[in-house]
Design an enzyme around this catalytic site. Structure first.
Site, PDB file in Angstrom:
ATOM      1  N   LYS A 284      42.348  56.354  32.166  1.00 20.88           N
ATOM      2  CA  LYS A 284      43.011  55.496  33.164  1.00 20.88           C
ATOM      3  C   LYS A 284      44.523  55.676  33.121  1.00 20.88           C
ATOM      4  O   LYS A 284      45.187  55.722  34.157  1.00 20.88           O
ATOM      5  CB  LYS A 284      42.637  54.040  32.889  1.00 20.88           C
TER       6      LYS A 284
ATOM      7  N   PHE B  47      46.658  47.480  32.456  1.00 18.09           N
ATOM      8  CA  PHE B  47      45.638  46.884  31.614  1.00 18.09           C
ATOM      9  C   PHE B  47      44.308  47.540  31.971  1.00 18.09           C
ATOM     10  O   PHE B  47      44.106  47.958  33.102  1.00 18.09           O
ATOM     11  CB  PHE B  47      45.562  45.367  31.833  1.00 18.09           C
TER      12      PHE B  47
ATOM     13  N   PRO C  49      44.370  48.918  47.966  1.00 20.24           N
ATOM     14  CA  PRO C  49      45.402  49.775  47.373  1.00 20.24           C
ATOM     15  C   PRO C  49      45.431  49.569  45.871  1.00 20.24           C
ATOM     16  O   PRO C  49      45.190  48.457  45.391  1.00 20.24           O
ATOM     17  CB  PRO C  49      46.696  49.261  48.025  1.00 20.24           C
ATOM     18  N   ASP C  50      45.689  50.627  45.132  1.00 17.74           N
ATOM     19  CA  ASP C  50      45.805  50.513  43.678  1.00 17.74           C
ATOM     20  C   ASP C  50      47.274  50.229  43.349  1.00 17.74           C
ATOM     21  O   ASP C  50      48.121  51.127  43.381  1.00 17.74           O
ATOM     22  CB  ASP C  50      45.331  51.807  43.016  1.00 17.74           C
ATOM     23  N   ILE C  51      47.554  48.977  43.070  1.00 17.46           N
ATOM     24  CA  ILE C  51      48.953  48.533  42.923  1.00 17.46           C
ATOM     25  C   ILE C  51      49.610  49.254  41.745  1.00 17.46           C
ATOM     26  O   ILE C  51      50.739  49.746  41.836  1.00 17.46           O
ATOM     27  CB  ILE C  51      49.003  46.997  42.754  1.00 17.46           C
TER      28      ILE C  51
ATOM     29  N   ASP D 126      38.471  45.618  43.856  1.00 20.15           N
ATOM     30  CA  ASP D 126      38.500  47.036  44.227  1.00 20.15           C
ATOM     31  C   ASP D 126      38.359  47.240  45.733  1.00 20.15           C
ATOM     32  O   ASP D 126      38.858  48.205  46.274  1.00 20.15           O
ATOM     33  CB  ASP D 126      37.374  47.781  43.495  1.00 20.15           C
TER      34      ASP D 126
ATOM     35  N   LYS E  59      46.318  56.818  36.551  1.00 21.12           N
ATOM     36  CA  LYS E  59      47.194  55.880  37.258  1.00 21.12           C
ATOM     37  C   LYS E  59      48.659  56.285  37.144  1.00 21.12           C
ATOM     38  O   LYS E  59      49.491  55.782  37.866  1.00 21.12           O
ATOM     39  CB  LYS E  59      47.024  54.474  36.683  1.00 21.12           C
TER      40      LYS E  59
ATOM     41  N   LYS F 288      33.420  31.182  60.508  1.00 23.21           N
ATOM     42  CA  LYS F 288      32.447  31.144  59.410  1.00 23.21           C
ATOM     43  C   LYS F 288      31.138  31.826  59.839  1.00 23.21           C
ATOM     44  O   LYS F 288      30.599  31.498  60.906  1.00 23.21           O
ATOM     45  CB  LYS F 288      32.174  29.687  59.027  1.00 23.21           C
TER      46      LYS F 288
ATOM     47  N   ASN G 299      37.298  39.254  41.525  1.00 27.82           N
ATOM     48  CA  ASN G 299      36.929  39.565  40.140  1.00 27.82           C
ATOM     49  C   ASN G 299      37.136  38.314  39.294  1.00 27.82           C
ATOM     50  O   ASN G 299      37.944  37.462  39.644  1.00 27.82           O
ATOM     51  CB  ASN G 299      37.858  40.643  39.578  1.00 27.82           C
TER      52      ASN G 299
END
Ligand code: C5P
Length: 410
Positions: A348, A334, A314-316, A287, A352, A297, A219
């Site tokens: 959110k 955030f 994983p969603d930390i 994500d 979360k 390569k 990102n």
């Protein structure tokens, strides 16, 4: 927003500008330090004068710029001994490889090096050079010597260098130089350190998810906001662990930084850093990751596209928020949004399981760009409580958030 006095207010800096392409950053540095109430006197080396002019410096500093040891006027008005001592701190930026070598050897062959040898004040350097020069054994040796001599180092950042090469050697960003100077002058004492004794974990920057040994997906994230928050919290006395994905920023002074690449590494580093009183997830975590990451390569083959298989990362933030054993007392997320900011952020917050969420408007419609820029516009949600903050420098936003956390503990 609360306006507090800067620890730099009334302090005096002797800034020695060396000969590097990054010398231009010193103009902004002077302007920002002046805004914070610091007086800045400048010595411009001969090679520094190839990059910035005495006129532009004195226009910003409001002071005469000193250049020549043998200029009678300079010596009559202000001897080099006085110049080197009528300061609370001496900063050399950019500190070139040559300047570092001269300092390490104790040479005094011009006004800058003479002042550095004559000063009885603390000295800080912000090195800037080509990465090969930075990694050269001679520079390593000189750096070690300077550290042993008690010189404070503002480490260079990495990324694309002015010479077009990649590597470590970029002059630290102005924010990082200011952070290091503020950290140096930070008042000590428990009353000024409301977060003393608190351990705060922060994630920042992007994560890189490998596609093969040379490619990755990520990102967009400069890491500026997360680093600024880490600095602001350390300034309030917190013990800060900054888990950072790859950025071009120098590690802020006075905190522990754990560099990571992928989301999996970021999660492991966060879990290792627990327990913490507060966790703030600022990182722009990818994500997905590539589950069939190639060992070699991937070669281009007549238009045939590689079949990348993605799996969810994983969603930390969620994992930290729902940790049954080690959940930090305060977990802050955030939310970068481009539309329906408030509604999306509220959703959110619930999803979360965090306590506060800072929603930032990353659409560029009103004002400067947030992504990679120095400014941010945020709404802080604490449960149902909503506070809209004015557009502000990322440092200001960071200070305000640090202040809110201090109030939480007050
Ligand atoms: O779901 P979204 O990425 O929009 O949520 C943003 C918040 O969640 C940020 O605080 C970010 O640091 C955090 N996050 C995380 N791990 C992820 C994704 C997001 O910690 N895998």
């Amino acid at each position: 927003m609360t306006l507090e006095t800067s620890p730099l207010d009334g302090k005096r800096l002797l800034l020695i500008i060396g000969g590097g392409i990054a010398a231009y950053k010193c103009l902004d540095l002077i302007r920002r330090l002046k805004e914070k109430g610091m007086s800045v006197r400048t010595i411009l080396t001969r090679s520094g004068a190839e990059f910035v002019t005495p006129l532009s410096i004195s226009g910003l500093s409001g002071e005469k710029v000193y250049t020549d040891l043998f200029s009678l006027t300079d010596e009559v008005e202000m001897g080099h001994i006085r110049l080197s001592r009528e300061a609370d701190l001496v900063l050399v930026a950019p500190a070139t490889a040559d300047m570092m070598a001269k300092m390490a050897a104790g040479l005094a062959d011009n006004l800058a090096t003479t002042a550095l040898l004559a000063t009885d004040k603390p000295v800080m350097i912000a090195p800037s050079m080509n990465s090969r020069m930075w990694e050269h054994a001679a520079t390593r040796r000189n750096l070690q010597q300077l550290k042993e001599d008690g010189v404070h180092i503002i480490p260079p950042g990495s990324g694309e260098l002015a010479c077009g090469e990649e590597g470590t050697g970029r002059l630290a960003e102005v924010d990082d130089m200011i952070g290091a100077i503020e950290f140096f002058f930070k008042p000590s004492g428990p009353h000024e350190e409301p977060l003393a004794g608190k351990h705060i974990l922060i994630t920042a920057g992007p994560t890189y998810e490998a596609i093969d040994p040379v490619r990755y997906m990520a990102n967009r994230s400069s890491g500026k906001q997360g680093y600024a928050i880490a600095r602001a919290l350390a300034d309030l006395g917190a013990k800060v662990t900054l888990v950072s994905g790859p950025t071009n920023l120098a590690a802020p002074a006075g905190l522990q930084m754990i560099p990571v690449e992928s989301a999996a590494e970021m999660l492991a580093a966060c879990q290792n850093a627990l327990p913490a009183d507060v966790a703030i997830c600022v990182a722009a975590v990818a994500d997905w990751r590539v589950s069939n990451c190639a060992g070699q390569k991937i070669k281009k083959q007549d238009g045939a596209l590689p079949a990348l298989q993605l799996t969810e990362n994983p969603d930390i933030l969620k994992i930290l928020s729902t940790d049954k054993v080690n959940r930090p007392e305060l977990v802050i997320g955030f939310a970068a949004e481009t539309e329906n900011i408030a509604a999306n952020a509220q959703a959110k917050l619930k999803r979360k399981g965090c306590d506060w969420i800072v929603a930032n408007d990353v659409s560029t419609k009103d004002g400067p760009s947030v992504m990679g820029g120095d400014y941010n516009k945020v709404i802080l949600f604490r449960g149902k409580d909503r506070e809209d903050w004015a557009l502000g420098h990322k440092d200001e936003i960071a200070k305000n958030l640090a202040q809110k956390i201090a109030e939480f503990y007050a």
